[in-house]
Structures are given as structure tokens and as C-alpha cells.
Design an enzyme around this catalytic site. Structure first.
Site, mmCIF file in Angstrom:
data_model
loop_
_atom_site.group_PDB
_atom_site.id
_atom_site.type_symbol
_atom_site.label_atom_id
_atom_site.label_comp_id
_atom_site.label_asym_id
_atom_site.label_seq_id
_atom_site.Cartn_x
_atom_site.Cartn_y
_atom_site.Cartn_z
ATOM 1 N N GLU A 29 58.696 7.644 -55.923
ATOM 2 C CA GLU A 29 57.825 8.681 -55.350
ATOM 3 C C GLU A 29 57.086 9.466 -56.193
ATOM 4 O O GLU A 29 57.700 10.640 -56.766
ATOM 5 C CB GLU A 29 58.488 9.362 -54.498
ATOM 6 C CG GLU A 29 59.100 8.700 -53.229
ATOM 7 C CD GLU A 29 59.074 9.391 -51.805
ATOM 8 O OE1 GLU A 29 58.879 8.982 -50.870
ATOM 9 O OE2 GLU A 29 59.776 10.513 -51.978
ATOM 10 N N GLU A 51 60.843 17.114 -53.430
ATOM 11 C CA GLU A 51 60.901 18.318 -52.777
ATOM 12 C C GLU A 51 62.155 19.109 -52.974
ATOM 13 O O GLU A 51 62.192 20.418 -53.178
ATOM 14 C CB GLU A 51 60.592 18.437 -51.207
ATOM 15 C CG GLU A 51 59.172 18.198 -51.122
ATOM 16 C CD GLU A 51 58.504 17.042 -49.937
ATOM 17 O OE1 GLU A 51 59.406 17.128 -49.103
ATOM 18 O OE2 GLU A 51 57.606 16.704 -49.994
ATOM 19 N N GLY A 79 56.434 9.785 -45.465
ATOM 20 C CA GLY A 79 56.409 10.863 -44.889
ATOM 21 C C GLY A 79 55.666 11.086 -43.810
ATOM 22 O O GLY A 79 56.023 10.719 -42.795
ATOM 23 N N GLY A 80 54.559 11.564 -43.991
ATOM 24 C CA GLY A 80 53.446 12.239 -42.735
ATOM 25 C C GLY A 80 53.295 10.881 -41.780
ATOM 26 O O GLY A 80 53.327 11.216 -40.441
ATOM 27 N N ASN A 103 60.740 9.537 -43.579
ATOM 28 C CA ASN A 103 61.334 10.767 -43.926
ATOM 29 C C ASN A 103 60.629 11.991 -43.209
ATOM 30 O O ASN A 103 59.442 12.233 -43.496
ATOM 31 C CB ASN A 103 61.339 11.135 -45.578
ATOM 32 C CG ASN A 103 61.588 12.580 -46.100
ATOM 33 O OD1 ASN A 103 62.237 13.123 -45.050
ATOM 34 N ND2 ASN A 103 61.362 13.168 -47.124
ATOM 35 N N TRP A 104 61.142 12.477 -41.980
ATOM 36 C CA TRP A 104 60.495 13.389 -41.425
ATOM 37 C C TRP A 104 60.590 14.844 -41.870
ATOM 38 O O TRP A 104 59.601 15.775 -41.520
ATOM 39 C CB TRP A 104 61.228 13.547 -40.123
ATOM 40 C CG TRP A 104 61.339 12.420 -39.123
ATOM 41 C CD1 TRP A 104 60.616 11.176 -39.374
ATOM 42 C CD2 TRP A 104 61.788 12.354 -37.848
ATOM 43 N NE1 TRP A 104 61.115 10.250 -38.380
ATOM 44 C CE2 TRP A 104 61.647 10.884 -37.390
ATOM 45 C CE3 TRP A 104 62.594 13.007 -36.998
ATOM 46 C CZ2 TRP A 104 62.008 10.258 -36.202
ATOM 47 C CZ3 TRP A 104 63.039 12.447 -35.561
ATOM 48 C CH2 TRP A 104 62.743 11.367 -35.373
ATOM 49 N N LYS A 105 61.054 15.121 -42.928
ATOM 50 C CA LYS A 105 61.066 16.406 -43.629
ATOM 51 C C LYS A 105 61.363 17.589 -42.740
ATOM 52 O O LYS A 105 62.321 17.367 -41.635
ATOM 53 C CB LYS A 105 59.611 16.646 -44.476
ATOM 54 C CG LYS A 105 59.402 15.478 -45.326
ATOM 55 C CD LYS A 105 58.358 15.816 -46.346
ATOM 56 C CE LYS A 105 58.145 14.343 -47.002
ATOM 57 N NZ LYS A 105 57.048 14.525 -48.160
ATOM 58 N N HIS A 159 65.259 13.930 -53.327
ATOM 59 C CA HIS A 159 63.718 13.923 -52.994
ATOM 60 C C HIS A 159 62.999 14.827 -53.928
ATOM 61 O O HIS A 159 63.610 16.060 -54.238
ATOM 62 C CB HIS A 159 63.721 14.165 -51.424
ATOM 63 C CG HIS A 159 62.241 14.026 -51.273
ATOM 64 N ND1 HIS A 159 61.285 15.070 -51.372
ATOM 65 C CD2 HIS A 159 61.721 13.072 -50.670
ATOM 66 C CE1 HIS A 159 59.960 14.522 -50.888
ATOM 67 N NE2 HIS A 159 60.215 13.450 -50.484
ATOM 68 N N GLY A 209 52.112 13.457 -49.792
ATOM 69 C CA GLY A 209 51.344 14.425 -49.040
ATOM 70 C C GLY A 209 49.892 14.798 -49.428
ATOM 71 O O GLY A 209 49.158 15.667 -48.802
HETATM 72 P P1 13P Z 1 54.054 11.577 -47.635
HETATM 73 O O1 13P Z 1 54.062 10.053 -46.902
HETATM 74 O O2 13P Z 1 53.621 12.549 -46.513
HETATM 75 O O3 13P Z 1 53.025 11.488 -48.695
HETATM 76 O O4 13P Z 1 55.463 11.795 -47.887
HETATM 77 C C1 13P Z 1 56.153 10.771 -48.919
HETATM 78 C C2 13P Z 1 57.593 11.318 -49.342
HETATM 79 O O5 13P Z 1 57.748 12.312 -49.550
HETATM 80 C C3 13P Z 1 58.805 10.675 -48.645
HETATM 81 O O6 13P Z 1 59.929 10.815 -48.772
#
Ligand code: 13P
Length: 254
Positions: free
Chosen positions: A169, A99, A236-237, A9-11, A97, A175
């Protein structure tokens, strides 16, 4: 037998150039694994989806959107429909998600409409569930996850629910560098599978994939994946660096 699943997930990150470079490296580095041994997907920002899909043409890496709108068309300024995502070649879509739930304010009811619209329009939803830190501290994890699942999957019959991938999650692990321990992840994943079994049946629960997300790295993927109910990772990251995501893809194949 559930095939491992590594999704990135590149956000709200990358640009057209860095995104295309990233997937070109992934396609090359994962050519022997992706599709065969592990499902691999990336979820770039909407505006780069088409460039990324073109760059991944001839690879077995699938592309997903990070969100969608549940209406088919009309006066919904700024929104993107399932048909539009299908039109450009998307396969998956993240729904709910954390966020979007906690920063943008999406409700369980909205998430359910999105999951339902995705399935009805031929996209495979990845439904994200998980508790906040204060909810974990006050031992409400199971309650929150139950609400996310019961409301998120409301109205889906046996056939439709099989299109869904669940992603657990824990919000406190996203993050933050704080990963759930393999034991914490397994405990919630098993709880989710048992709940799916009660909501549907044992066969469906045993077929559905449950991914873990929250500070997944190449170094902690294998120990998370070693758990019987952890079927993959939503990253994510670490999905923004080809070397790291390739390490995660490889470590997710046991
Ligand atoms: P991180 O891997 O950056 O903690 O993010 C997880 C995430 O929200 C994937 O959807």
C-alpha cells in the site's frame, strides 16, 4: 495458482446498523463468487466484529480485525489479544497498516511481534508495507519495502510465513484518489516476490499472495489485477459501499 483476494478495510467507519447492512448486501451479492473463485474478507472496527461475524454466518466472507496486541493477556489497557479475536470467530488480522505506522507510531519491531503472535495464535496476518511520497520521490521505495518485509517477517520459518498475505500500500495512494499505475504496482509486487524468494525460496514466494491497496475502485481493479504479481486488493473507502465493493470483488476474478 494463487486465488484472488479482495479485502475491505473499513478503518474507523460505519456503525452497527450500517455495518450489518453492508455485509448483508455483500453476502447476497457475492454468494456465487466468495470462497470459490475469490477470497473475500472485511475488516470492521473491533466493537462491531461480533455483530458482523454473526451477520455473515452461512456466507463465505471472512472477517478480519484491523489490529491486535501481541501479548496473550494481562495489564494492557485498551488492547485486544489474538485469543480474543479467535474466540469471536476472526480469521484475518491487518498488521502494520500505514495509518498505524505513521499516525499511531508503530515500529517494525512491534509489527513483527503482532505478525508472529497472530500466526502462533491461529490468525492469518495481512502485513501491510509501502513507502511515503517523499520516499518514492527520492527513489527509496525498494529500500522501505525491504525493511518492512525483512523486519516484519523476522523469525518466521518457511511454514509460518505461508500464513502471511502481503499488502503493498503506497502511502501516497491511500485515500488520495491517486492510484499507483498498473506498471508501478507490478514493479513493486515483482520486487516483493523476488525478495520473498531470496528470504525463503521460490516455491514459497510463488505461493504467497500480494495484494495492492491505495484508492482501489471498481473501475481500476481489473487493470491492477491483470498484472501477474498482483493477487488481490486491499480496499479502504470503496469497501464501504456494497455496490462498489461488489464491483471490485467481481473485477478481481479474471
Ligand atoms: P483507500 O482505498 O481508501 O485508498 O484505502 C486503502 C487502504 O488503506 C486499505 O487498507
Amino acid at each position: 495458482m494463487r486465488k484472488p483476494f479482495a479485502a475491505g478495510n473499513w478503518k474507523m467507519n460505519t456503525n452497527r446498523k450500517t455495518g450489518v447492512e453492508l455485509v448483508s448486501s455483500l453476502a447476497e451479492g457475492a454468494s456465487d463468487l466468495a470462497g470459490e473463485d475469490v477470497t473475500v474478507a472485511v475488516c470492521p472496527p473491533f466493537v462491531y466484529l461480533e455483530s458482523i461475524i454473526k451477520a455473515l454466518h452461512n456466507s463465505n466472507i471472512a472477517v478480519g480485525a484491523q489490529d491486535l496486541y501481541f501479548e496473550s493477556d494481562g495489564a494492557f489497557t485498551g488492547e485486544i489479544s489474538v485469543a480474543m479475536l479467535k474466540d469471536i470467530g476472526c480469521t484475518y488480522c491487518l498488521c502494520g497498516h500505514s495509518e498505524r505506522r505513521h499516525v499511531i507510531g508503530e515500529t517494525d519491531e512491534l509489527v513483527n511481534k503482532k505478525v508472529t503472535a497472530a500466526i502462533n495464535g491461529g490468525l492469518l496476518p495481512i502485513l501491510c508495507v509501502g513507502e511515503l511520497l517523499e520516499e518514492r520521490k527520492s527513489e527509496k521505495t525498494n529500500e522501505v519495502v525491504t525493511r518492512h518485509l525483512e523486519k516484519g517477517l523476522a523469525g518466521l520459518n518457511d511454514e509460518k510465513v505461508l500464513a502471511v498475505t502481503i499488502a503493498y500500500e503506497p502511502v501516497w495512494a491511500i485515500g488520495t484518489g491517486l492510484t499507483a499505475t498498473p506498471e508501478q504496482a507490478q514493479e513493486v509486487h515483482l520486487f516483493i516476490r523476488n525478495l520473498l524468494s531470496k528470504m525463503y525460496n521460490e516455491t514459497i514466494a510463488s505461493e504467497m499472495r500480494i495484494l495492492y491497496g491505495g484508492s482501489v475502485k471498481p473501475s481500476n481493479t481489473a487493470e491492477l489485477m491483470a498484472n501477474p504479481d498482483v493477487d488481490g486488493v486491499l480496499v479502504g473507502g470503496a469497501s464501504l459501499k456494497a455496490e462498489d465493493f461488489l464491483g471490485i470483488i467481481k473485477a478481481s476474478v479474471q
